[in-house]
Design a protein around this motif. Sequence first.
Motif, PDB file in Angstrom:
ATOM      1  N   ASP A 183      10.808  16.689  31.385  1.00  0.00           N
ATOM      2  CA  ASP A 183      11.289  14.838  31.489  1.00  0.00           C
ATOM      3  C   ASP A 183      12.656  14.623  31.459  1.00  0.00           C
ATOM      4  OD1 ASP A 183       9.054  15.338  32.877  1.00  0.00           O
ATOM      5  OD2 ASP A 183       7.674  13.337  31.139  1.00  0.00           O
ATOM      6  N   SER A 184      13.302  14.930  30.415  1.00  0.00           N
ATOM      7  CA  SER A 184      14.390  14.109  30.442  1.00  0.00           C
ATOM      8  C   SER A 184      15.977  14.807  29.748  1.00  0.00           C
ATOM      9  CB  SER A 184      13.971  13.179  28.737  1.00  0.00           C
ATOM     10  OG  SER A 184      12.964  12.804  29.310  1.00  0.00           O
ATOM     11  N   LEU A 185      15.645  16.706  29.950  1.00  0.00           N
ATOM     12  CA  LEU A 185      16.491  17.035  29.216  1.00  0.00           C
ATOM     13  C   LEU A 185      17.045  17.982  30.027  1.00  0.00           C
ATOM     14  CD1 LEU A 185      15.999  17.491  25.143  1.00  0.00           C
ATOM     15  CD2 LEU A 185      17.675  16.522  26.567  1.00  0.00           C
ATOM     16  N   ILE A 186      16.569  19.011  30.942  1.00  0.00           N
ATOM     17  CA  ILE A 186      17.181  19.837  31.856  1.00  0.00           C
ATOM     18  C   ILE A 186      18.219  19.340  32.738  1.00  0.00           C
ATOM     19  CG2 ILE A 186      15.831  22.131  34.029  1.00  0.00           C
ATOM     20  CD1 ILE A 186      13.166  21.523  32.820  1.00  0.00           C
ATOM     21  N   ASN A 187      19.268  20.583  32.673  1.00  0.00           N
ATOM     22  CA  ASN A 187      20.368  20.543  33.356  1.00  0.00           C
ATOM     23  C   ASN A 187      19.696  21.433  34.325  1.00  0.00           C
ATOM     24  OD1 ASN A 187      22.467  20.794  35.116  1.00  0.00           O
ATOM     25  ND2 ASN A 187      23.566  21.402  32.532  1.00  0.00           N
ATOM     26  N   TRP A 188      20.088  20.637  35.443  1.00  0.00           N
ATOM     27  CA  TRP A 188      18.410  21.189  36.953  1.00  0.00           C
ATOM     28  C   TRP A 188      20.166  22.098  37.480  1.00  0.00           C
ATOM     29  CZ3 TRP A 188      14.353  23.809  37.163  1.00  0.00           C
ATOM     30  CH2 TRP A 188      13.110  22.441  36.608  1.00  0.00           C
ATOM     31  N   ASP A 189      21.429  21.626  37.158  1.00  0.00           N
ATOM     32  CA  ASP A 189      22.868  21.990  38.229  1.00  0.00           C
ATOM     33  C   ASP A 189      22.376  23.645  37.615  1.00  0.00           C
ATOM     34  OD1 ASP A 189      22.939  19.813  39.828  1.00  0.00           O
ATOM     35  OD2 ASP A 189      23.959  18.967  38.214  1.00  0.00           O
ATOM     36  N   TYR A 190      22.370  23.533  36.246  1.00  0.00           N
ATOM     37  CA  TYR A 190      22.791  24.565  35.117  1.00  0.00           C
ATOM     38  C   TYR A 190      20.980  26.003  35.834  1.00  0.00           C
ATOM     39  CZ  TYR A 190      23.896  28.342  31.986  1.00  0.00           C
ATOM     40  OH  TYR A 190      24.690  29.296  31.882  1.00  0.00           O
ATOM     41  N   VAL A 191      20.662  25.072  36.157  1.00  0.00           N
ATOM     42  CA  VAL A 191      19.058  25.851  36.704  1.00  0.00           C
ATOM     43  C   VAL A 191      19.580  26.765  37.861  1.00  0.00           C
ATOM     44  CG1 VAL A 191      16.748  26.539  36.808  1.00  0.00           C
ATOM     45  CG2 VAL A 191      17.774  24.851  34.798  1.00  0.00           C
ATOM     46  N   LEU A 192      20.035  25.685  38.827  1.00  0.00           N
ATOM     47  CA  LEU A 192      20.751  26.695  40.053  1.00  0.00           C
ATOM     48  C   LEU A 192      21.573  27.321  40.112  1.00  0.00           C
ATOM     49  CD1 LEU A 192      20.014  25.846  43.011  1.00  0.00           C
ATOM     50  CD2 LEU A 192      21.927  23.583  43.069  1.00  0.00           C
ATOM     51  N   GLU A 193      22.552  27.289  39.325  1.00  0.00           N
ATOM     52  CA  GLU A 193      23.402  28.555  38.248  1.00  0.00           C
ATOM     53  C   GLU A 193      22.572  29.572  38.952  1.00  0.00           C
ATOM     54  OE1 GLU A 193      27.138  26.656  37.129  1.00  0.00           O
ATOM     55  OE2 GLU A 193      27.598  28.280  36.429  1.00  0.00           O
ATOM     56  N   MET A 194      22.751  29.323  38.151  1.00  0.00           N
ATOM     57  CA  MET A 194      21.879  30.970  36.963  1.00  0.00           C
ATOM     58  C   MET A 194      21.003  31.097  38.623  1.00  0.00           C
ATOM     59  SD  MET A 194      21.497  30.960  33.105  1.00  0.00           S
ATOM     60  CE  MET A 194      22.154  32.572  33.064  1.00  0.00           C
ATOM     61  N   TYR A 195      19.738  30.124  38.572  1.00  0.00           N
ATOM     62  CA  TYR A 195      18.771  31.071  40.486  1.00  0.00           C
ATOM     63  C   TYR A 195      19.747  31.608  40.790  1.00  0.00           C
ATOM     64  CZ  TYR A 195      15.855  30.604  44.473  1.00  0.00           C
ATOM     65  OH  TYR A 195      15.242  30.883  45.773  1.00  0.00           O
ATOM     66  N   GLU A 196      21.212  30.581  41.873  1.00  0.00           N
ATOM     67  CA  GLU A 196      22.318  31.180  42.920  1.00  0.00           C
ATOM     68  C   GLU A 196      22.193  32.550  42.431  1.00  0.00           C
ATOM     69  OE1 GLU A 196      24.619  28.048  44.059  1.00  0.00           O
ATOM     70  OE2 GLU A 196      23.006  27.754  45.821  1.00  0.00           O
ATOM     71  N   ALA A 197      23.058  32.629  41.156  1.00  0.00           N
ATOM     72  CA  ALA A 197      23.018  34.319  40.395  1.00  0.00           C
ATOM     73  C   ALA A 197      22.365  35.391  40.279  1.00  0.00           C
ATOM     74  CB  ALA A 197      24.028  33.859  39.041  1.00  0.00           C
ATOM     75  N   ALA A 198      21.550  35.220  40.356  1.00  0.00           N
ATOM     76  CA  ALA A 198      19.902  36.180  40.324  1.00  0.00           C
ATOM     77  C   ALA A 198      19.754  35.757  41.552  1.00  0.00           C
ATOM     78  CB  ALA A 198      18.901  35.205  39.535  1.00  0.00           C
ATOM     79  N   SER A 199      19.631  35.465  42.443  1.00  0.00           N
ATOM     80  CA  SER A 199      18.827  35.781  44.076  1.00  0.00           C
ATOM     81  C   SER A 199      20.626  36.239  44.772  1.00  0.00           C
ATOM     82  CB  SER A 199      18.769  34.440  44.795  1.00  0.00           C
ATOM     83  OG  SER A 199      18.457  33.736  43.578  1.00  0.00           O
ATOM     84  N   THR A 200      21.613  36.490  44.546  1.00  0.00           N
ATOM     85  CA  THR A 200      22.578  37.481  44.826  1.00  0.00           C
ATOM     86  C   THR A 200      22.536  38.695  45.215  1.00  0.00           C
ATOM     87  OG1 THR A 200      24.316  36.837  43.169  1.00  0.00           O
ATOM     88  CG2 THR A 200      24.283  35.552  45.334  1.00  0.00           C
TER      89      THR A 200
END
Length: 200
Positions: A183-200
């Motif tokens: 609810d209060s700590l996840i850095n979703w921008d960094y999750v997205l960064e890793m998601y994009e790196a993992a999806s390429t």
Amino acid sequence: MAFELPALPYDYEALAPFMSKETLEYHHDKHHKAYVDNGNKLAAEAGLADLSVEEVVKKSFGTNQGLFNNAAQHYNHVHFWKWMKKDGGGNKLPGKLQAAIDSDLGGYDKFKADFIAAGTTQFGSGWAWLSVKDGKLAISKTPNGENPLVHGASPILGVDVWEHSYYIDYRNARPKYLEAFVDSLINWDYVLEMYEAAST
Ligand SMILES: [Fe+2]
């Protein structure tokens, strides 16, 4: 290459009241530092000091338990600090990540419930994960330092459920800690960064 303890990407008070300065001082300065120091010593002894942390983790899994434990925990914690930020968490996700959670995991509410359940039901020390495997998102849990890299997946979010991550702030209430993390700590921008790196 030698493992190095990274500085926290925020100051020690930044995550309070959800994660205290005292927790971060012990967790980063002592626990993570010990994984770095022991990992470097054991990697040198194994002749693997020139490899990246990801390569050491994969090579030592099932063959050199001491090195694996420390190298994997170094990898896990390097990302764990970046998976959190001040005023993070909640259900306002970058669009691309929201779409993947909707299609692969049944939406944000189900993701949240399943991710927290994974962390709550990990018996003893370990981690709960969101990873990309075969092009799809998946939730899992692992014991001790183990992580999705050794199961053919790319982790994009993980939460530490060792007691050293929550006992000072939450005592034995692990579900409360997991709820605060989402609810209060996840850095979703960094999750997205890793998601994009993992999806390429
Ligand atoms: Fe930890």
